[in-house]
Design a protein around this motif. Structure first.
Motif, mmCIF file in Angstrom:
data_model
loop_
_atom_site.group_PDB
_atom_site.id
_atom_site.type_symbol
_atom_site.label_atom_id
_atom_site.label_comp_id
_atom_site.label_asym_id
_atom_site.label_seq_id
_atom_site.Cartn_x
_atom_site.Cartn_y
_atom_site.Cartn_z
ATOM 1 N N PHE A 1 47.228 41.234 43.878
ATOM 2 C CA PHE A 1 47.105 40.263 42.867
ATOM 3 C C PHE A 1 48.797 39.680 42.769
ATOM 4 N N SER A 2 49.008 38.395 43.030
ATOM 5 C CA SER A 2 50.588 38.156 42.999
ATOM 6 C C SER A 2 50.552 36.605 42.538
ATOM 7 N N ASN A 3 51.651 36.187 41.994
ATOM 8 C CA ASN A 3 51.770 35.076 41.254
ATOM 9 C C ASN A 3 50.861 34.687 40.171
ATOM 10 N N VAL A 4 50.479 35.605 39.434
ATOM 11 C CA VAL A 4 49.525 35.600 38.155
ATOM 12 C C VAL A 4 50.277 35.229 37.065
ATOM 13 N N SER A 5 49.997 34.242 36.303
ATOM 14 C CA SER A 5 50.651 33.911 35.363
ATOM 15 C C SER A 5 49.818 34.365 33.824
ATOM 16 N N VAL B 1 43.979 36.210 27.998
ATOM 17 C CA VAL B 1 43.374 37.269 28.888
ATOM 18 C C VAL B 1 42.931 36.613 30.321
ATOM 19 N N VAL B 2 43.503 37.199 31.125
ATOM 20 C CA VAL B 2 43.251 36.685 32.511
ATOM 21 C C VAL B 2 42.284 37.538 33.344
ATOM 22 N N PRO B 3 41.171 37.236 33.591
ATOM 23 C CA PRO B 3 40.114 37.881 34.359
ATOM 24 C C PRO B 3 40.758 38.274 35.766
ATOM 25 N N LEU B 4 40.380 39.288 36.376
ATOM 26 C CA LEU B 4 40.602 39.529 37.895
ATOM 27 C C LEU B 4 39.456 40.108 38.546
ATOM 28 N N ASP B 5 39.129 39.495 39.620
ATOM 29 C CA ASP B 5 37.731 39.965 40.554
ATOM 30 C C ASP B 5 38.327 41.176 41.309
ATOM 31 N N VAL B 6 38.159 42.300 40.827
ATOM 32 C CA VAL B 6 38.293 43.239 41.810
ATOM 33 C C VAL B 6 36.889 44.048 42.562
ATOM 34 N N GLY B 7 35.968 43.067 42.700
ATOM 35 C CA GLY B 7 34.650 43.497 43.426
ATOM 36 C C GLY B 7 33.996 44.747 42.549
ATOM 37 N N THR B 8 33.074 45.252 43.225
ATOM 38 C CA THR B 8 32.269 46.278 42.850
ATOM 39 C C THR B 8 33.230 47.582 43.004
#
Length: 349
Positions: free
Chosen positions: A327-331, A337-344
């Motif tokens: 994950f890059s360029n995440v503000s 709270v910023v959700p990140l989709d990491v899959g299963t």
């Protein structure tokens, strides 16, 4: 964590083990080998308490690889009278990369407690380091001196053949109030590069020495960084206020009786530690086992500070990852709270 070493293509870990129960006693050496420090294979017991000089346990020891490739293993034995002595063992077949069988020296013990050292305060020899000016090796052994304000001390012996030994004057180092030093470790670190150094790397420009002791009084592992002078048999900490036993620790959790070895394959110094856990003895007996080994860690001098070590799990553990996302360029605004989709995933690290 006895005698970890790399020998003819295999990493070896020996460990104190009671094959009859999950509680302390009947201490033998278990043995496991690995090709990558991640996947391990259990082998038959390496050494058992079968002589008067180790009748009450085959305790901690260290392996030294000699220039011609031979291996010498020094270990502490607790005698039938509970005296702590140092013994020598060598592989029965030096050509066996798995080191399945060992031969104990017929004239063991090679060292007994010297005058002034209590019979139960003399244990855990280090890996030997070579001093070219003497054409001899040196080892350190932990002890204490209660007449000097309960000082923890490291004695140093010189040997040319691992059979006969000379106690050098003085001590490598001592720290008042720290009590019995167990599992002493002594090794060089580079001040210039991110590679490990062989234990026999000479002191001098670009090299510092780490002195580590496991304090029997509080069951923690402390280390300090300093300067070693072979000619005077002395090690001096860079910062006396962060001396062994009163300053830095390897780990601030459950971590004790650690040991490093030099890995010539990847030119790194690898640290092992013991996790004693907090389970009760009753629980250990019910589950049938007790204690854990930490993941092996690479140890380096922190070049930014020059005053502490940095540790990281060996890069071999990356082979356990089944996938990764970047994950890059995440503000991330303050308080958001910023959700990140990491899959299963069943495990995320």
């Amino acid at each position: 964590r006895a005698g970890p070493t790399y020998y003819r293509g295999w990493y070896h870990l020996f460990y104190q083990y009671n094959p009859a129960s999950a509680v302390w006693g009947n201490i033998t050496w278990g043995h496991a080998v690995s090709l990558d420090l991640v996947h391990w294979f259990y082998l038959p017991l390496a050494m058992v308490p079968d002589n008067w000089y180790d009748a009450n346990g085959v305790w901690t020891g260290s392996a030294t690889i000699l220039p011609d490739g031979r291996l010498a293993m020094l270990y502490t034995g607790s005698t039938a009278e509970l005296v702590q002595v140092q013994n020598l063992a060598v592989p029965a077949d030096p050509d066996d990369p798995l080191l399945l069988k060992w031969v104990k020296y017929e004239s063991n013990p090679v060292l007994v407690p010297p005058p002034g050292i209590a019979p139960r305060d003399f244990r855990d020899p280090t890996t030997a380091w070579y001093v070219p000016s003497e054409s001899a090796w040196r080892i350190a052994i932990g002890s204490k001196n209660d007449s000097q304000r309960h000082a923890g001390i490291a004695l140093v012996y010189r040997t040319s053949d691992f059979l006969s030994y000379e106690l050098l004057p003085g001590v490598l180092h001592s720290v008042a109030g720290t009590g019995m030093w167990e599992c002493v470790d002594f090794y060089p670190v580079s001040t210039e590069s991110a590679t490990g150094l062989d234990t026999s790397a000479a002191a001098g420009p670009g090299v510092k020495h780490v002195l580590k002791a496991s304090l029997d009084d509080d069951r923690h592992d402390y280390y300090a960084i300093g300067t070693y002078e072979a000619a005077t048999n002395a090690w001096v900490p860079d910062d006396p206020e962060k001396d062994v036993g009163i300053g830095l620790r390897y780990d601030y959790g459950m971590f004790y009786a650690s040991k490093t070895f030099y890995d010539p394959v990847k030119q790194r110094r690898v640290l092992w530690g013991w996790i004693g856990e907090t389970d009760s003895e009753r629980t250990d007996l019910r589950k049938g086992w007790a204690s854990l080994q930490t993941l092996p860690r690479t140890v380096l001098l922190d070049h930014k500070t020059g005053s502490n070590l940095i540790q990281w799990p060996v890069d071999d553990v990356e082979t356990l990852r089944s996938g990764s996302q970047e994950f890059s360029n995440v503000s991330i605004p303050a308080g958001s709270v910023v959700p990140l989709d990491v899959g299963t995933a069943t495990q995320v690290a």
